[in-house]
Write a protein that holds these residues in place. Sequence first.
Motif: not given
Length: 64
Positions: A25-26, A33-34, A38-40
């Motif tokens: 995941q890192q 993508r994360y 998160a911004a959206a």
Amino acid sequence: MNGRFATAFLPRDLCDIRSGSRTGQQTCERLARYSLRAAAENTISEFIDSPGHGPGASPTIPAG
């Protein structure tokens, strides 16, 4: 539990699987993508929480 904490350990094979998943995941691609997601989600949340939007808001009647 009378306010006490309990510690639980996973079996070694499950611990290794979980550790490997977290390492995957890192990656830069996944973090990018994360960050975009998160911004959206934050933009949508801010819109819904703004005055006149979201649950309980009265419908807008166009001036005319």
